[in-house]
Each structure stands twice: as structure tokens, then as C-alpha cells.
Design a protein around this motif. Structure first.
Motif, PDB file in Angstrom:
ATOM      1  N   ILE A  74      90.669 154.744  12.916  1.00 53.09           N
ATOM      2  CA  ILE A  74      91.131 154.004  14.237  1.00 53.09           C
ATOM      3  C   ILE A  74      90.725 152.733  14.206  1.00 53.09           C
ATOM      4  CG2 ILE A  74      90.936 153.877  16.746  1.00 53.09           C
ATOM      5  CD1 ILE A  74      90.921 156.998  16.773  1.00 53.09           C
ATOM      6  N   ALA A  75      89.372 152.493  13.751  1.00 57.61           N
ATOM      7  CA  ALA A  75      88.699 151.213  13.750  1.00 57.61           C
ATOM      8  C   ALA A  75      89.511 150.304  12.694  1.00 57.61           C
ATOM      9  CB  ALA A  75      87.125 151.046  13.498  1.00 57.61           C
ATOM     10  N   LEU A  76      89.588 151.010  11.390  1.00 60.88           N
ATOM     11  CA  LEU A  76      90.362 150.421  10.267  1.00 60.88           C
ATOM     12  C   LEU A  76      91.871 149.920  10.765  1.00 60.88           C
ATOM     13  CD1 LEU A  76      90.365 149.627   7.509  1.00 60.88           C
ATOM     14  CD2 LEU A  76      91.220 152.040   6.954  1.00 60.88           C
ATOM     15  N   ALA A  77      92.471 150.739  11.325  1.00 54.66           N
ATOM     16  CA  ALA A  77      94.063 150.344  12.026  1.00 54.66           C
ATOM     17  C   ALA A  77      93.769 149.331  12.954  1.00 54.66           C
ATOM     18  CB  ALA A  77      94.505 151.723  12.685  1.00 54.66           C
ATOM     19  N   GLY A  78      92.836 149.218  13.677  1.00 58.35           N
ATOM     20  CA  GLY A  78      92.837 148.169  14.516  1.00 58.35           C
ATOM     21  C   GLY A  78      92.494 146.727  14.073  1.00 58.35           C
ATOM     22  N   PHE A  88      96.951 139.934  18.667  1.00 56.60           N
ATOM     23  CA  PHE A  88      95.668 139.709  19.471  1.00 56.60           C
ATOM     24  C   PHE A  88      95.441 138.242  19.821  1.00 56.60           C
ATOM     25  CE2 PHE A  88      94.837 143.679  17.499  1.00 56.60           C
ATOM     26  CZ  PHE A  88      94.756 144.826  18.715  1.00 56.60           C
ATOM     27  N   GLY A  89      96.447 137.414  19.459  1.00 54.48           N
ATOM     28  CA  GLY A  89      96.382 135.840  19.594  1.00 54.48           C
ATOM     29  C   GLY A  89      95.008 135.501  19.031  1.00 54.48           C
ATOM     30  N   SER A  90      93.957 134.607  19.913  1.00 50.99           N
ATOM     31  CA  SER A  90      93.025 133.982  19.671  1.00 50.99           C
ATOM     32  C   SER A  90      91.865 135.078  19.538  1.00 50.99           C
ATOM     33  CB  SER A  90      92.697 132.965  20.619  1.00 50.99           C
ATOM     34  OG  SER A  90      92.354 133.666  21.822  1.00 50.99           O
ATOM     35  N   TRP A  91      91.908 136.261  19.965  1.00 51.76           N
ATOM     36  CA  TRP A  91      90.979 137.251  19.761  1.00 51.76           C
ATOM     37  C   TRP A  91      91.076 138.209  18.498  1.00 51.76           C
ATOM     38  CZ3 TRP A  91      87.214 138.203  23.213  1.00 51.76           C
ATOM     39  CH2 TRP A  91      87.308 137.673  24.387  1.00 51.76           C
ATOM     40  N   SER A  92      92.102 137.703  17.803  1.00 53.46           N
ATOM     41  CA  SER A  92      92.333 138.371  16.330  1.00 53.46           C
ATOM     42  C   SER A  92      90.943 138.521  15.387  1.00 53.46           C
ATOM     43  CB  SER A  92      93.445 137.866  15.811  1.00 53.46           C
ATOM     44  OG  SER A  92      94.597 138.423  16.430  1.00 53.46           O
ATOM     45  N   ARG A  93      90.399 137.380  15.319  1.00 51.53           N
ATOM     46  CA  ARG A  93      89.264 137.522  14.342  1.00 51.53           C
ATOM     47  C   ARG A  93      87.943 138.211  14.957  1.00 51.53           C
ATOM     48  NH1 ARG A  93      87.550 131.960  12.237  1.00 51.53           N
ATOM     49  NH2 ARG A  93      85.958 133.003  11.113  1.00 51.53           N
ATOM     50  N   PRO A  94      87.872 138.044  16.325  1.00 49.48           N
ATOM     51  CA  PRO A  94      86.610 138.804  16.791  1.00 49.48           C
ATOM     52  C   PRO A  94      87.101 140.379  16.683  1.00 49.48           C
ATOM     53  CG  PRO A  94      87.331 136.862  18.239  1.00 49.48           C
ATOM     54  CD  PRO A  94      88.087 136.958  17.233  1.00 49.48           C
ATOM     55  N   ILE A  95      88.386 140.765  17.217  1.00 53.52           N
ATOM     56  CA  ILE A  95      88.546 142.021  17.227  1.00 53.52           C
ATOM     57  C   ILE A  95      88.384 142.627  15.380  1.00 53.52           C
ATOM     58  CG2 ILE A  95      90.604 143.777  17.403  1.00 53.52           C
ATOM     59  CD1 ILE A  95      91.252 142.229  19.968  1.00 53.52           C
ATOM     60  N   ARG A  96      88.985 141.835  14.618  1.00 56.38           N
ATOM     61  CA  ARG A  96      88.624 142.128  13.427  1.00 56.38           C
ATOM     62  C   ARG A  96      87.251 142.306  12.824  1.00 56.38           C
ATOM     63  NH1 ARG A  96      90.396 137.846   9.126  1.00 56.38           N
ATOM     64  NH2 ARG A  96      88.215 137.081   9.487  1.00 56.38           N
TER      65      ARG A  96
END
Length: 163
Positions: A74-78, A88-96
Motif C-alpha cells: 500500500i505504501a509503495l503504491a501511494g 497530489f500536487g505540491s504534496w507529491s514529494r512529501p507524500i512520496r
């Protein structure tokens, strides 16, 4: 503890490769991404490690190790969605960063547990998952995860260029 089966060795090999590549990326780039070639190695070996974890039944039942495998998938998929799309827009890097770091944690928790219960083969360090040393090892991994994610998020905020 049962002997390690061939699938277990394959699982362990891929898990070690995943952890080594994660460390290499964190040292080189300060974050994990699937984009560089080493990141693709990390992604594939993480996928294999998590998938094979679901196929290993040492005690004949679905266990915490299986939950870690599901959580890693699940974490890998996200992390991959955050890394490869703009969902996720500007949140992509933190979420990654959080997602890939979580996969490292989900590799390490069962790996440390297994190592402490198996090694050395003639007289394992621990005999129970309930041992206070085991709980301390798991707590240490959680603290390292939180520190690592925090450092990555600080790095990302200060360095807007993407890996």
C-alpha cells in the motif's frame, strides 16, 4: 524457528537489495524516488519482497509479517502515485518521502524480528517476540523512521528540485 525455505532466501535477498539501494539513495539524493535507475531497483525489489512475504507461512497462519507485506504494498503504491503523477500536487514529494520511507520501515520491522529470533542459528539472541529487547528494537526503528522522514521533509522544503 523453522528452516528458511528457498522462497524465504529469495525474499531475504530482495529485501537486502531493497534496503541497500534505499540507503544509497538517501545518502546520494537525501530522498527515495523510483525515477533514477537505482530507484527502479528499489521499487522492484520492494515489490518482490512484499509480495513474497505474503507467500511465506512459517506458522501456518496470516501473521504480523503478512500485515507488513500488505502495508508495504500500500505504501509503495501511494509513493509511486506521488512520484509518477501530479495527483497530489505540491504534496507529491512529501507524500512520496513518507511512502517510500514507510516501505523501508515495513522491510526493517520483520527483518529485525526474524534476525533476532534466528541468529546465531545455534543459539538465537531472543526466543520470544514479546522480549523487551525486541520491543526496544522495534521502538528504535520507529524513532529512526520518524527522524528520517523529518529530515527528508526538511530537505524537500529547502530544495525544491526533484530527484
Amino acid at each position: 524457528m523453522p528452516e528458511i525455505i528457498p522462497l524465504g532466501w529469495f525474499h531475504t535477498f530482495n529485501g537486502v537489495v531493497a534496503l541497500v539501494t534505499a540507503i544509497m539513495m538517501l545518502v546520494q539524493f537525501k530522498e527515495i524516488s523510483s525515477r533514477p535507475p537505482i530507484g527502479m531497483i528499489y521499487t522492484v525489489t520492494t515489490l518482490i519482497t512484499a509480495a513474497t512475504a505474503l507467500m511465506i507461512y512459517q506458522h501456518g497462519v496470516f501473521s504480523v509479517a503478512h500485515v507488513m507485506g500488505v502495508a508495504a504494498l500500500i505504501a509503495l503504491a501511494g509513493a509511486l502515485v506521488a512520484d509518477r503523477t501530479k495527483v497530489f500536487g505540491s504534496w507529491s514529494r512529501p507524500i512520496r518521502a513518507v511512502g517510500f520511507s514507510a516501505t523501508v520501515l515495513f522491510h526493517c520491522l520483520p527483518a529485525v524480528t526474524d534476525a533476532l529470533l534466528r541468529l546465531p542459528p545455534s543459539d538465537p539472541m531472543l526466543t520470544s517476540i514479546e522480549d523487551p529487547i525486541m520491543k526496544g528494537a522495534h521502538l528504535t526503528l520507529m524513532v529512526l523512521f520518524l527522524v528520517g522522514v523529518t529530515l527528508q521533509l526538511i530537505w524537500i522544503k529547502r530544495n525544491p528540485a526533484r530527484v
